[in-house]
Design a protein around this motif. Structure first.
Motif, mmCIF file in Angstrom:
data_model
loop_
_atom_site.group_PDB
_atom_site.id
_atom_site.type_symbol
_atom_site.label_atom_id
_atom_site.label_comp_id
_atom_site.label_asym_id
_atom_site.label_seq_id
_atom_site.Cartn_x
_atom_site.Cartn_y
_atom_site.Cartn_z
ATOM 1 N N ASP A 240 -13.367 -8.798 -8.324
ATOM 2 C CA ASP A 240 -14.687 -9.283 -7.794
ATOM 3 C C ASP A 240 -15.610 -7.853 -7.452
ATOM 4 N N GLY A 241 -14.844 -6.839 -7.893
ATOM 5 C CA GLY A 241 -15.811 -5.685 -7.833
ATOM 6 C C GLY A 241 -15.819 -4.985 -6.329
ATOM 7 N N ASN A 242 -14.559 -5.880 -5.491
ATOM 8 C CA ASN A 242 -14.575 -4.967 -4.273
ATOM 9 C C ASN A 242 -13.428 -3.834 -4.324
ATOM 10 N N LYS A 243 -13.677 -2.769 -3.539
ATOM 11 C CA LYS A 243 -12.928 -1.488 -3.354
ATOM 12 C C LYS A 243 -11.255 -2.266 -3.067
ATOM 13 N N LEU A 244 -10.511 -1.652 -3.545
ATOM 14 C CA LEU A 244 -8.979 -1.647 -2.902
ATOM 15 C C LEU A 244 -9.180 -1.168 -1.617
ATOM 16 N N SER A 245 -8.772 -1.825 -0.470
ATOM 17 C CA SER A 245 -9.137 -1.403 0.979
ATOM 18 C C SER A 245 -7.941 -2.399 2.001
ATOM 19 N N LYS A 246 -7.885 -1.644 2.994
ATOM 20 C CA LYS A 246 -7.028 -2.496 3.892
ATOM 21 C C LYS A 246 -7.591 -3.577 4.695
ATOM 22 N N GLN A 247 -9.070 -3.617 4.561
ATOM 23 C CA GLN A 247 -9.905 -4.745 4.983
ATOM 24 C C GLN A 247 -9.588 -5.870 4.030
ATOM 25 N N ASN A 248 -9.627 -5.534 2.807
ATOM 26 C CA ASN A 248 -9.275 -6.444 1.655
ATOM 27 C C ASN A 248 -8.113 -6.862 1.296
ATOM 28 N N HIS A 249 -7.053 -6.294 2.222
ATOM 29 C CA HIS A 249 -5.885 -6.759 2.064
ATOM 30 C C HIS A 249 -4.880 -6.101 0.921
ATOM 31 N N ALA A 250 -5.117 -4.890 0.348
ATOM 32 C CA ALA A 250 -4.548 -4.278 -0.641
ATOM 33 C C ALA A 250 -3.156 -4.249 -0.124
#
Length: 308
Positions: A240-250
């Motif tokens: 989706d173009g979103n960075k891997l992050s804790k907020q995005n549940h990586a």
């Protein structure tokens, strides 16, 4: 600080000031490290070690509502598991409140900051950027945020990887918060005070932190301190173009053998790696990575992870 005021930043540094290069990795304990945060940690580690410099670790635990219990210790365990051993003691921002208070007091005494009671909803209504409404109103500090008075905005800076970076003019000129109305210290203030205290000469971090760089440089100028160099690494992004992050549940870094993940991270950073590296011991793999580190190979654009 400027004008000779003693501060924590003028006290003895925890590392030798004779070291020509000092880098750092400064995660927040809002969750475990994932592949995206490994990229930032590994890139900063290799950049420091390739220059025979110091590599420090700082835990940025100044926002308790966002912190996950046990995450800080888990992050340190993950760094050790992946062979990323730091120099000196870990610096904890939660133990640095007196230094931040002193910095805020000095800015206030110099007339470089002011109290603001404007709400987020008001700022959204006027377009999302603060308009300096409280600058001359002499607000009471009770239930108010403290903002830096930005009279000389920093609208561009030089990035080692990306060259000249031009900031959004409105963002660069905005009087930004350095102490929140809920009593917490703002990220931009704490990171500048601590990078100066630790003698950091170069900040290597992810490209998601490009935007606040001009604000941090503006703070350096207010304090009369030399700013470090900046290098912003590409981000790992999902479909989706979103960075891997804790907020995005990586997902967190895997528990097992770190070598395959390190090889993947090195390839992400454009480094010359062959499959045989996976068979090296962990120290030998990292030693090879340091010896082969080539900043010119690091991509400037964010990269899609096929398995994200």
């Amino acid at each position: 600080m400027a004008n000779g005021l003693r501060s924590e930043a003028s006290a003895s540094l925890p590392v030798s000031s004779s070291v020509s290069y000092i880098g750092r990795f400064a995660p927040s304990p809002s969750g475990e490290l994932h592949f995206g945060s490994l990229i930032a940690a590994l890139g900063s580690y290799l950049q420091a070690r390739a220059q025979q410099g110091k590599w420090l670790v700082r835990i940025e635990d100044i926002d308790p509502p966002r912190e996950v219990p046990g995450a800080a210790q888990r992050i340190l365990q993950q760094l050790e598991q992946y062979g990323l051993h730091w120099d000196g003691e870990v610096l904890w921002q939660s133990q640095r409140h007196e230094a931040y208070r002193e910095a805020l007091a000095w800015l206030n005494q110099q007339g470089y900051s002011y109290y603001c009671t404007c709400t987020r909803s008001r700022i959204r209504e006027i377009g999302g950027l603060y308009d300096g409404y409280c600058r001359l109103l002499g607000r009471d500090p009770t239930h108010a945020a403290l903002r830096l008075r930005v009279d000389r905005p920093v609208e561009h800076f030089s990035d080692i990887l990306r060259g000249e970076v031009i900031a959004d003019a409105g963002l660069a000129r905005e009087d930004f918060i350095i102490h929140r109305r809920d009593g917490l210290f703002a990220y931009n203030l704490a990171v500048v005070v601590d990078d100066h205290f630790q003698g950091v000469t170069e900040v290597v971090r992810g490209a998601d932190l490009i935007e606040p760089t001009v604000r941090q440089i503006a703070l350096y100028q207010r304090f009369g301190w030399p700013a470090p160099r900046y290098l912003h690494l590409p981000l790992a992004v999902n479909a989706d173009g979103n960075k891997l992050s804790k907020q995005n549940h990586a997902p967190p870094l895997p528990e097992g053998d770190p070598r395959p993940v390190l090889v993947q991270a090195l390839r992400f950073l454009g480094q010359p790696v062959d499959d045989e590296w996976r068979d090296e011991t962990l120290p030998a793999l990292l030693a090879k990575a340091v010896a082969a580190w080539d900043l010119a190979r690091v991509p400037r654009q964010n990269i899609l992870l096929q398995n994200s």
